[in-house]
Design a protein around this motif. Structure first.
Motif, PDB file in Angstrom:
ATOM      1  N   ASP A  19       0.796  -1.228   0.000  1.00  0.00           N
ATOM      2  CA  ASP A  19       0.000   0.000   0.000  1.00  0.00           C
ATOM      3  C   ASP A  19       0.830   1.279   0.000  1.00  0.00           C
ATOM      4  N   TYR A  20       2.020   1.254   0.611  1.00  0.00           N
ATOM      5  CA  TYR A  20       2.751   2.500   0.821  1.00  0.00           C
ATOM      6  C   TYR A  20       4.211   2.363   0.404  1.00  0.00           C
ATOM      7  N   PRO A  21       4.844   3.472   0.006  1.00  0.00           N
ATOM      8  CA  PRO A  21       6.283   3.447  -0.276  1.00  0.00           C
ATOM      9  C   PRO A  21       7.081   3.079   0.975  1.00  0.00           C
TER      10      PRO A  21
ATOM     11  N   ASN B  37       7.482   2.747   6.326  1.00  0.00           N
ATOM     12  CA  ASN B  37       6.680   3.105   5.159  1.00  0.00           C
ATOM     13  C   ASN B  37       5.935   4.402   5.431  1.00  0.00           C
TER      14      ASN B  37
ATOM     15  N   THR C  18       2.630   7.174   4.246  1.00  0.00           N
ATOM     16  CA  THR C  18       1.260   7.183   3.711  1.00  0.00           C
ATOM     17  C   THR C  18       1.124   8.040   2.463  1.00  0.00           C
ATOM     18  N   HIS C  19       2.164   8.769   2.136  1.00  0.00           N
ATOM     19  CA  HIS C  19       2.108   9.656   0.970  1.00  0.00           C
ATOM     20  C   HIS C  19       2.858   9.008  -0.187  1.00  0.00           C
ATOM     21  N   PRO C  20       2.210   8.767  -1.295  1.00  0.00           N
ATOM     22  CA  PRO C  20       2.861   8.035  -2.395  1.00  0.00           C
ATOM     23  C   PRO C  20       3.977   8.799  -3.085  1.00  0.00           C
ATOM     24  N   ASP C  21       4.052  10.105  -2.886  1.00  0.00           N
ATOM     25  CA  ASP C  21       5.039  10.908  -3.614  1.00  0.00           C
ATOM     26  C   ASP C  21       6.289  11.230  -2.805  1.00  0.00           C
TER      27      ASP C  21
END
Length: 462
Positions: free
Chosen positions: A29-31, A83, A85-88
């Motif tokens: 789900d997360y980076p 990890n 929560t922000h994909p960027d």
């Protein structure tokens, strides 16, 4: 932050930088990012963190670099993964996040620029760790010897740990259930390198590795078949991720990060008055024809140039395959089958009057020290130091002295003959070697799996 799932492994360490490998875990789900921060021992403030975004291409691992360090100085560091929560997010943006670092504090020391300081290295090979249904069977057996090495290091600090082949046995169940796909091979590495004692040792001791045959398949490439192409690719992918990634073979990019694109496995590094050339004896072999060779052309040329140009007092050549004496039953796998190339290397040493060359090997499940002399050149002598195994399998025999060819020349040409002789007994039990370089001698001490010294040899330097 979470504790690394594998590592940290302290790799190539110089007076001013250190490479540290660690692995996180997959997140759907997360980076996922890895981070390391450090400080000089005794200081209160931590450095800014060094971060890397992890991905599946490298099995959620990376090697991070600590730079601008002071020579011969003790450091502390913390390492982990997390990890977001922000994909960027990027390594630059996560540096601004307030992180709760793992409590464990690891320690290491940078290399010294003093050429004549005592240097001490531990050498070992062939560490067997069996997996049953994916779970290590009696892992304490394969891990115990690293506790003994760590105890030695606490009394006599180490400048390096040289693991010279068969760090894993990809083919340990080759007859009934061979590991051929990448996930199974990577799982074997994760299991082998995450046992507590080896993990503790490698977190604070500069660790250098090279593959031998069991990282791929027994007696590779002599036993390869047309069905082994995928095995080879998967085994080398895992090797590159877990062993090659933190060593000197990989160059640094202009931004200071490690270039993960591997062009070769052989490498060299210098430490004070000792130089090391670590050969790749497995992936460049030419098995037949007029140019039969164990080392590729570029690698051989680099080795010969290094031998001639190195200013170091002692030159260590790591050959995962026993350099000499030859074994009676090694067939096409050992240096005996590539004697023309071996003789070229020996003739380079002899004709250039290069002193204090030590071949360091593993592979044979027995340890020994020997010397090689020349019938017409009384000034020529090179030594062979063999350290194997760290942990044997009950299915594999230990080597014995009568397995060696000692009653005939190793090589003969128009200049004369090379003949090997033992200067220690053959050690037929689990062991490791400690090499101590000081003043005008190299001490070779073999220790059993409980750390007890069981054989010692002093080699006078010239």
């Amino acid at each position: 932050m979470n504790r690394p799932t594998v590592g940290p492994i302290l790799g190539y360490t110089t007076p001013h930088h250190a490479r540290i490998f660690l692995r996180g875990a997959t997140s759907t789900d997360y980076p996922v990012f890895a981070g390391i921060r450090h400080r000089k021992r005794g200081e209160q403030l931590w450095s800014a963190g060094v971060y890397s975004k992890l991905n599946g291409e490298y099995d959620m691992s990376d090697t991070l670099v600590l730079d601008n360090l002071d020579a011969d100085s003790p450091y502390e560091y913390q390492a982990g993964w997390f990890n977001t929560t922000h994909p960027d997010h990027t390594p630059e943006t996560v540096a601004k996040i307030a992180l709760e670092w793992p409590e464990t504090v690891y320690t290491f020391k940078t290399a010294s620029t003093e050429r004549n300081r005592v240097r001490r290295y531990v050498v070992g090979s062939c560490r067997y760790l069996r997996l049953t249904l994916g779970v290590p069977s009696a892992p304490e057996l394969g891990d115990a010897i690293f506790s003994a090495i760590q105890s030695l290091a606490a009394r006599q600090p180490l400048d390096g740990l040289l693991m010279v082949g068969d760090q894993v046995y990809v083919d340990d169940l080759n007859i009934v259930a061979p590991d051929r796909d990448y996930p199974a091979i990577a799982h074997k590495y994760r299991s082998a390198f995450s046992q507590p004692h080896i993990r503790n040792l490698m977190s604070g001791t500069p660790t250098y590795m090279i593959l031998d045959d069991h990282e791929i398949e027994d007696n590779w490439p002599a036993n390869q078949s047309s069905a082994d192409k995928a095995l080879y690719q998967n085994a080398l992918r895992a090797y590159e991720i877990y062993q090659c990634s933190h060593g000197p073979a990989l160059e640094r990019l202009p931004d200071g990060k490690i270039n993960r694109k591997v062009s070769r496995y052989w490498y060299s590094f210098a430490d004070g008055d000792s130089d090391w050339f670590v050969t790749d004896c497995r992936t460049q072999r030419i098995l037949s024809g007029s140019d039969k060779r164990m080392l590729g052309v570029e690698q051989e040329n680099a080795l010969l140039k290094w031998l001639i140009q190195s200013p170091a007092k002692v030159k260590f050549i790591v050959s995962s395959v026993l350099a000499f004496p030859d074994l009676k039953n090694h067939g096409e796998d050992g240096w005996k089958a590539y004697s023309t190339q071996r003789t070229r290397i020996l003739e380079t040493i002899r004709s250039n009057k290069i002193k204090n060359v030590m071949f360091v090997s593993g592979d044979i499940h027995g340890s020994l020290t020997s010397q090689l002399r020349h019938s017409q050149d009384p000034d020529f002598v090179v030594h062979s130091i063999v350290s194997s195994p760290l942990c044997n399998s009950k299915m594999l025999p230990y080597a014995k002295a009568d397995n060696l060819i000692l009653d005939e020349p190793l090589a003969t040409n128009t200049a004369g003959t090379y003949k090997a002789s033992m200067i220690s007994r053959m050690i037929s039990e689990d062991n490791f070697a400690c090499l101590t370089l000081q003043a005008d001698q190299l001490n070779v001490d073999f220790h059993d799996k409980k750390g007890r010294k069981i054989e010692s040899v002093t080699i006078a330097l010239r």
